[in-house]
Design an enzyme around this catalytic site. Sequence first.
Site, mmCIF file in Angstrom:
data_model
loop_
_atom_site.group_PDB
_atom_site.id
_atom_site.type_symbol
_atom_site.label_atom_id
_atom_site.label_comp_id
_atom_site.label_asym_id
_atom_site.label_seq_id
_atom_site.Cartn_x
_atom_site.Cartn_y
_atom_site.Cartn_z
ATOM 1 N N LYS A 1 -15.743 -4.793 -8.308
ATOM 2 C CA LYS A 1 -16.250 -3.979 -9.668
ATOM 3 C C LYS A 1 -15.525 -4.791 -10.958
ATOM 4 C CE LYS A 1 -18.514 0.177 -8.888
ATOM 5 N NZ LYS A 1 -19.348 1.011 -9.673
ATOM 6 N N ARG A 2 -14.403 -5.192 -10.798
ATOM 7 C CA ARG A 2 -13.565 -5.679 -11.847
ATOM 8 C C ARG A 2 -14.195 -6.992 -12.450
ATOM 9 N NH1 ARG A 2 -8.932 -8.834 -11.825
ATOM 10 N NH2 ARG A 2 -9.038 -8.606 -9.449
#
Length: 493
Positions: free
Chosen positions: A257-258
Amino acid sequence: MSTFVGPARVRYAPSPTGEPHIGNIRTAIWSWLFARHTGGQFLVRIEDTDQSREVEGSVGRILESLRWLGLTWDEGPDIGGPYAPYVQSKRLDDYHAAARRLLDSDNAYRCFCTPERLDALRKEQQAERRSPGYDGLCRSIPAAEATARAASEKFVVRFKVPHEGSTTVEDLLRGPITVENRTLDDFVILKSDGFPTYHLAHPVDDTAMHITHVTRGDEWLPSAPRHALIFDALGYPRPIYVHNAIILAPGGGKLSKRHGAKSVLEFADDGYLPDAIVNFLCITGWGHGDDTVLSREELINVFDMADLSLAPATFDIEKLNWMNGVYLRNMQPEDLVEQIAARLDRDLPPEVPRPLDRANLAAIAPLIRERIQLLSEVLGFVDFFYATDIPTPPVEQFLVKRWREKAPEAAAALAAAVEAIAGAAWSANGLEETLRAAAAAAGVPVGDLFSLIRLAVTGKAVTPPLFESMEIVGAEACLARLRAAEAALRAAS
Ligand code: GLU
């Protein structure tokens, strides 16, 4: 040139263990394009044989993701089809029948080993640095004895991997892959809860559903020889395998997600367009010359599974954002208005009357279409058009650059502007002309006057083009806001 001339039957076979991640969705996109390219069918099958990993609501979210992307399916859990059901937990009889055939043909056996024994075995193998795997203890139990024990004991069914020889799997991208059978252990095909493992369910279902191409992540590559053994033992023709390389994070490593990798529905929430996501994911690991922006029709025409890249592709969120901007700019004006309306419907406060005035939006849309990459950015550009009451920003915000510590001068400049435009015809061109003349008359650089006006009228330092915006906001509101700012600056003098 396409490698497959006939219509392909391909499937997307997600496990309902949460939101589909984009690597998984990319496989769905490629499969869908290939089905459409070959005039074949695209199926959705829910693989819910690991009940412990099931996350409630996932099936709905998976189907919603596909629907949002426009990946229409011809057969699936909700619409059925000639090989229904398309949910593995509803097909247990088929797996039991296949396991039975494998037992009867001596290609499988019942294993009564307890979890404790298997655990001890695993530890022993680890300690001795041997490769993990079942040691075949139950392989030699006579069939009659195993049948008798099965009446009262828990058991799994294992595939009897031949001790000799080798197994070769053809992968469309990699060519033949051969493993020595002795490196494979006797793997479980039917669990003690009566559910099959993927190793059994995949050959059974893909055969029953007449799947021609199995496209899946390359984490399944090491299992492919096991699957080939089952296809062969059941006398089923093998499908064509296409194992996809994974998507990596920029700079390598696992995508998370980062790095902007979200679920499809989060991308939808964040203001991406389905066409941009389909285009972007399709070209992440596949290419068509130097072309990057390809419409869905173009993708269907030129996409071929055989051209997929073997090397892992990198997820490039900047490229996706850029591409989304391109799709927004290329959209038909009326479609863009509807996209913006849908977004604002969601994002504007409830006090703003609905439905939103489309004529008004048709005037606003061209002012922002070059400035946005994501629909989620729309509100920040246009909220002032909908605000009935824009409080005058704090005076310090006006008193920058030329106006630093010059509140009276700034107030005078705004007064001159008000005087010039009050009562004038209210059009963008007219306003610009009049205000340029007013700046010259007051001896103020145009940019400095316009920045005061912008802040007073919109409450922001960065906005769509000023005069077009003023035309839309209207004379009454603009003049009121300019006068309020002037008063605030006088009060601060
Ligand atoms: N259910 C498997 C997964 O989600 C599908 C693999 C396949 O497409 O065969 O990984």
